[in-house]
Design an enzyme around this catalytic site. Structure first.
Site, PDB file in Angstrom:
ATOM      1  N   ASP A   1       0.871  -1.164   0.000  1.00 59.61           N
ATOM      2  CA  ASP A   1       0.000   0.000   0.000  1.00 59.61           C
ATOM      3  C   ASP A   1       0.922   1.232   0.000  1.00 59.61           C
ATOM      4  OD1 ASP A   1      -2.289   1.725   0.540  1.00 59.61           O
ATOM      5  OD2 ASP A   1      -1.577   1.773   2.614  1.00 59.61           O
TER       6      ASP A   1
ATOM      7  N   ASP B   1      -3.396  12.403   0.578  1.00 60.85           N
ATOM      8  CA  ASP B   1      -4.524  13.290   0.273  1.00 60.85           C
ATOM      9  C   ASP B   1      -4.636  14.395   1.316  1.00 60.85           C
ATOM     10  OD1 ASP B   1      -5.286  11.954  -2.037  1.00 60.85           O
ATOM     11  OD2 ASP B   1      -6.626  10.592  -0.981  1.00 60.85           O
TER      12      ASP B   1
ATOM     13  N   ASP C   1      -1.945  -0.987   5.794  1.00 64.26           N
ATOM     14  CA  ASP C   1      -2.379  -0.421   7.077  1.00 64.26           C
ATOM     15  C   ASP C   1      -3.884  -0.261   7.184  1.00 64.26           C
ATOM     16  OD1 ASP C   1      -3.153   2.843   6.995  1.00 64.26           O
ATOM     17  OD2 ASP C   1      -2.200   2.025   5.223  1.00 64.26           O
TER      18      ASP C   1
ATOM     19  N   ASP D   1      -5.116   3.630  -3.101  1.00 64.51           N
ATOM     20  CA  ASP D   1      -6.275   4.472  -3.395  1.00 64.51           C
ATOM     21  C   ASP D   1      -5.899   5.953  -3.393  1.00 64.51           C
ATOM     22  OD1 ASP D   1      -8.861   5.118  -4.005  1.00 64.51           O
ATOM     23  OD2 ASP D   1      -9.699   4.669  -2.024  1.00 64.51           O
TER      24      ASP D   1
ATOM     25  N   ASP E   1      -0.254   5.090   1.173  1.00 63.85           N
ATOM     26  CA  ASP E   1      -0.517   6.015   2.273  1.00 63.85           C
ATOM     27  C   ASP E   1      -0.411   5.330   3.628  1.00 63.85           C
ATOM     28  OD1 ASP E   1      -0.997   8.300   0.736  1.00 63.85           O
ATOM     29  OD2 ASP E   1      -3.095   7.761   0.407  1.00 63.85           O
TER      30      ASP E   1
END
Length: 268
Positions: free
Chosen positions: A32, A43, A203, A123, A34
């Site tokens: 992943d 973001d 996470d 994402d 972030d």
């Protein structure tokens, strides 16, 4: 002759005179981005370029659970209206700190790159991820990056789109990481690449979904104290044995590197 596994995390390269070297084991390592590779939600990080480093209430109030991608489209349009352009975004992304131990993990993977195929499923957005990985010097480690498409339009605004549509009820409308991982493994199998094990480092709640599809041969590395970790613990309480993968929580990514190093030693 060198002893097997002499040195740090080295594969078995010396099998004896006249013996053919077997193909090294092939592992798939999924990251992943972030709060996994980087120590922040990227973001949230870009709000630093907004006037007063905050978003107006009328933008914040448009957030709906499960539709974060659409919300970020509105945030980016607002930032564009405020004159924020490519260089501003790039500077922010490049300066997001890496998570503790992540440089050590990437250095380990660089030394053992022939054993690991590495992909990233996030994402966030492609521009932000590529900016950070290039600045950190680790972009070339990744065979493929799956994230929401982003680009700069003719006005110079950073625009964002959804990655795909799906039918998973547990994931945000724009991305199901389990669907991406499942399709990737099927595609690689068609190309006659079979992985001995899959390792998943994440996470968030959206990392829990793909980790549930892992097998007993695989390893999930949830960041300690984050949603993915809590969800694996809750599943184990409610349905013992339902979560098949080995769970190795981490606070520093150096712990992930040490686990993988020990695994390579045991392979000898």
């Amino acid at each position: 002759m060198k002893r097997c596994c002499e040195g740090v995390g080295l594969p078995c390269l010396f099998q004896g005179v006249g013996m053919a070297n077997p193909q090294p084991p092939r592992y798939l390592l999924v990251f992943d981005f972030d709060e996994t590779i980087v120590n922040e939600n990227s973001d949230d990080s870009i709000v630093r370029v907004a006037p007063g480093q905050t978003l107006p209430e009328h933008i914040r109030q448009t957030f709906r659970e499960g539709f974060y991608n659409e919300y970020m489209q509105r945030v980016l349009a607002y930032l564009g209206d405020q004159g924020i352009r490519m260089g501003d975004f790039k500077t922010v992304y490049e300066n997001i700190p890496l998570s503790p131990g992540m440089p050590e993990l990437f250095q380990f993977l660089s030394k053992n790159h022939e054993l690991f195929e590495i992909i990233l499923i996030s994402d966030a957005n492609m521009f932000g991820i590529e900016s950070k990985l290039r600045a950190a010097g680790f972009y070339s480690l990744f065979r493929k990056i799956f994230s929401n498409p982003s680009s700069f339009d003719k006005r110079g605004y950073l625009t964002l789109g959804p990655y795909h549509s799906h039918k998973c009820l547990d994931c945000p409308a724009n991305m199901c990481k389990r669907k991406i991982l499942t399709e990737y493994l099927a595609e690689r199998a068609q190309e006659e690449v079979e992985f001995e094990r899959v390792f998943y480092v994440g996470d968030g709640a959206n990392d829990f979904c793909p980790s549930v599809s892992l097998t007993s041969a695989d390893v999930a590395f949830p960041r300690k104290g984050y949603p993915m970790h809590r969800m694996t613990q809750e599943m184990e309480k409610k349905q013992p044995g339902a979560f098949q993968a080995t769970v190795v929580p981490w606070e520093s990514a150096a712990e992930v590197a040490r686990y993988l190093q020990e695994l390579l030693k045991r392979k000898c």
